[in-house]
Design an enzyme around this catalytic site. Structure first.
Site, PDB file in Angstrom:
ATOM      1  N   PRO A  23       0.691  -1.253   0.104  1.00  0.00           N
ATOM      2  CA  PRO A  23       0.187   0.032  -0.230  1.00  0.00           C
ATOM      3  C   PRO A  23       0.719   1.420  -0.041  1.00  0.00           C
ATOM      4  O   PRO A  23       0.200   2.230   0.043  1.00  0.00           O
ATOM      5  CB  PRO A  23      -0.765  -0.229   1.196  1.00  0.00           C
TER       6      PRO A  23
ATOM      7  N   ASP B  98      10.324  -5.771  -2.143  1.00  0.00           N
ATOM      8  CA  ASP B  98       9.562  -6.151  -0.932  1.00  0.00           C
ATOM      9  C   ASP B  98       8.439  -7.068  -1.283  1.00  0.00           C
ATOM     10  O   ASP B  98       7.056  -6.622  -0.964  1.00  0.00           O
ATOM     11  CB  ASP B  98       9.069  -4.830  -0.194  1.00  0.00           C
TER      12      ASP B  98
ATOM     13  N   CYS C 186       8.730  -9.590   5.399  1.00  0.00           N
ATOM     14  CA  CYS C 186       8.207  -9.573   7.037  1.00  0.00           C
ATOM     15  C   CYS C 186       8.047 -11.323   7.544  1.00  0.00           C
ATOM     16  O   CYS C 186       7.158 -11.653   7.814  1.00  0.00           O
ATOM     17  CB  CYS C 186       7.023  -9.093   7.213  1.00  0.00           C
TER      18      CYS C 186
HETATM   19  C1  SAM Z   1       4.847  -7.086   1.006  1.00  0.00           C
HETATM   20  S1  SAM Z   1       3.757  -6.131   0.071  1.00  0.00           S
HETATM   21  C2  SAM Z   1       4.331  -4.837  -0.191  1.00  0.00           C
HETATM   22  C3  SAM Z   1       4.350  -3.645   0.851  1.00  0.00           C
HETATM   23  C4  SAM Z   1       4.911  -2.442   0.409  1.00  0.00           C
HETATM   24  N1  SAM Z   1       6.209  -2.412   0.147  1.00  0.00           N
HETATM   25  C5  SAM Z   1       4.845  -1.507   1.700  1.00  0.00           C
HETATM   26  O1  SAM Z   1       5.950  -1.362   2.459  1.00  0.00           O
HETATM   27  O2  SAM Z   1       3.704  -0.855   2.179  1.00  0.00           O
HETATM   28  C6  SAM Z   1       3.812  -6.959  -1.330  1.00  0.00           C
HETATM   29  C7  SAM Z   1       3.131  -6.498  -2.359  1.00  0.00           C
HETATM   30  O3  SAM Z   1       3.602  -7.009  -3.805  1.00  0.00           O
HETATM   31  C8  SAM Z   1       2.256  -7.274  -4.692  1.00  0.00           C
HETATM   32  N2  SAM Z   1       2.745  -8.046  -5.912  1.00  0.00           N
HETATM   33  C9  SAM Z   1       2.413  -9.388  -5.814  1.00  0.00           C
HETATM   34  N3  SAM Z   1       3.136  -9.744  -7.092  1.00  0.00           N
HETATM   35  C10 SAM Z   1       3.320  -8.930  -7.759  1.00  0.00           C
HETATM   36  C11 SAM Z   1       3.807  -8.713  -9.182  1.00  0.00           C
HETATM   37  N4  SAM Z   1       4.091  -9.878  -9.739  1.00  0.00           N
HETATM   38  N5  SAM Z   1       4.086  -7.585  -9.556  1.00  0.00           N
HETATM   39  C12 SAM Z   1       3.932  -6.308  -8.882  1.00  0.00           C
HETATM   40  N6  SAM Z   1       3.642  -6.572  -7.547  1.00  0.00           N
HETATM   41  C13 SAM Z   1       3.048  -7.587  -7.032  1.00  0.00           C
HETATM   42  C14 SAM Z   1       1.321  -7.346  -3.837  1.00  0.00           C
HETATM   43  O4  SAM Z   1      -0.013  -6.899  -4.601  1.00  0.00           O
HETATM   44  C15 SAM Z   1       1.665  -6.412  -2.709  1.00  0.00           C
HETATM   45  O5  SAM Z   1       1.093  -5.156  -2.532  1.00  0.00           O
END
Ligand code: SAM
Length: 386
Positions: free
Chosen positions: A203, A271, A321
């Site tokens: 987010p 991340d 995390c």
């Molecule tokens: C751990 S969360 C990221 C949290 C964010 N970095 C923060 O600090 O607020 C992982 C994110 O990766 C996204 N995600 C998963 N697969 C993805 C992909 N193939 N390409 C881009 N985003 C992806 C998910 O939708 C999710 O929002």
């Protein structure tokens, strides 16, 4: 209170990290962190101003000892919860918020029988009591309304300031973020004029922090593949006043090198999704070792692309995390051997070192919930070799 349905292979993987301490680790997962951290948006207010405003209204709030922009509210509890004759079962997500003192909203209700105005206990699907409160509606009407408060919580196991209700939150002066998560962008040390790519941005916690740490002078690109999450990120960035400072794209960032072939970054934040075993508090969880293996392969795909998008000598942060070696040290080792990356020493030392006998292990950062009282977390800083 925590109930963890992990298969024997996953327990073995956790033992590889914690040895006989694995029980203490698992036990700590159901407790919230001892401090509830928020980041001050230094582009809108100074830390002193925010502290003064909050303290003037009687809040107990403190500066972090290491990160200038980090302030925290102590988490109070655990408290005894009074018993009530009636109960309502909350889903996992709602229960984990109620545990910290939030009210229970209608969408989080699974079942229960109660009348408006009666005393109720909020319980988990496993029957654990997490709060006591007053029903705001009749249980019969739950199917007919889809929003609003179902139970106004009077006493919960733990208590923490309701951040989202603070005017400072609404004005975009603060952003709730754990200390380990804040450390990632502090270590990335974004500078004016740098091109920085956040590959899994929603987010937007780290994206916003990159903007603030560079005083809005870095060129930040934020990617996420989920339309809904991108929309939420845009809302968050608007609240913080950063919307014109970030280029947001809905894209599968594993293919940035193809779909955005013009993009060359000085720094890349990776991340990715992970098994989230370090996230606290968790009332229950169910996972298999095979989930970890699948995630680890997925995570490596982001690192592979990051190594192509970053310029020679550029920096990549890889963070999760979670706590398994498969999603941490083992991936870093693959990145060193296969992607031409090297681990570099972090400028700020917090938490513990990595769990490997390799010399670069001392440059990795790990946070353990049962030792550091924060979410379990893994951080590595990698440089693309020239
Ligand atoms: C751990 S969360 C990221 C949290 C964010 N970095 C923060 O600090 O607020 C992982 C994110 O990766 C996204 N995600 C998963 N697969 C993805 C992909 N193939 N390409 C881009 N985003 C992806 C998910 O939708 C999710 O929002």
């Amino acid at each position: 209170m925590g109930r963890f349905d992990y298969d024997s292979e996953l327990i073995k993987a956790l033992e590889a990290v914690y040895g006989s301490d694995v029980f203490n680790f698992l036990e700590s997962l159901s407790r919230p962190p001892s401090r509830y951290y928020v980041r001050v948006n230094v582009l809108k207010a100074s830390v002193d101003d925010v502290l003064r405003r909050l303290r003037d209204r009687g809040f107990e709030v403190f500066r972090d000892e290491v990160l200038d922009e980090a302030i925290y509210f102590p988490v109070k509890g655990p408290y005894e919860v009074p018993s009530a004759k009636w109960y309502v079962v909350a889903d996992k997500k709602a229960a984990e918020s109620v545990l910290l003192g939030s009210d229970l909203y209608v969408p989080g209700v699974i079942k229960g029988e109660f009348r408006k105005g009666v005393e109720v206990n909020v319980i988990t699907e496993y029957g654990d009591v997490i709060a006591y409160g007053i029903a705001e509606i009749d249980s019969d009407s739950i199917g007919r309304v889809d929003r609003g408060i179902a139970v106004r919580v009077v006493k919960s196991r733990y208590d923490v300031v309701k951040i989202r209700e603070l005017p400072e939150f609404k004005e975009g002066l603060i952003y709730p973020q754990s200390l380990p998560s804040m450390l990632v962008c502090a270590l990335m040390d974004p500078k004016a004029g740098e091109v920085i790519v956040d590959m899994c941005a929603a987010p937007g916690g780290k994206t916003g922090h990159l903007v603030e740490r560079s005083y809005g002078r870095a060129l930040v690109y934020a990617f996420d593949h989920s339309k809904k999450k991108v929309e939420r990120m845009v809302e968050e960035l608007s609240r913080l006043g950063h919307i014109g400072r970030v280029k947001v794209f809905k894209a599968d960032s594993r293919y940035l090198d193809v779909d955005f072939s013009w993009l060359r970054a000085d720094k890349v934040v990776v991340d990715p999704p992970c098994s989230a075993l370090g996230v606290i508090p968790k009332l229950y969880d169910s996972k298999r070792y095979s989930d970890i293996k699948v995630l680890s392969e997925y995570q490596f795909q982001f690192l592979k692309t990051a190594a192509k998008v970053v310029r020679e000598g550029g920096l990549i942060s890889y963070s999760t995390c979670t706590v398994t070696l498969e999603e941490g040290e083992e991936l870093v080792e693959r990145a060193i051997n296969q992607l031409g990356l090297e681990v570099i020493e972090p400028k700020i030392r917090l938490g513990s070192s990595g769990i490997t006998s390799a010399p670069w292990g001392m440059y990795l950062i790990r946070f353990h919930p049962h030792i550091h009282g924060v979410p379990g977390y893994f951080i590595s800083l990698l440089r693309r070799r020239n």
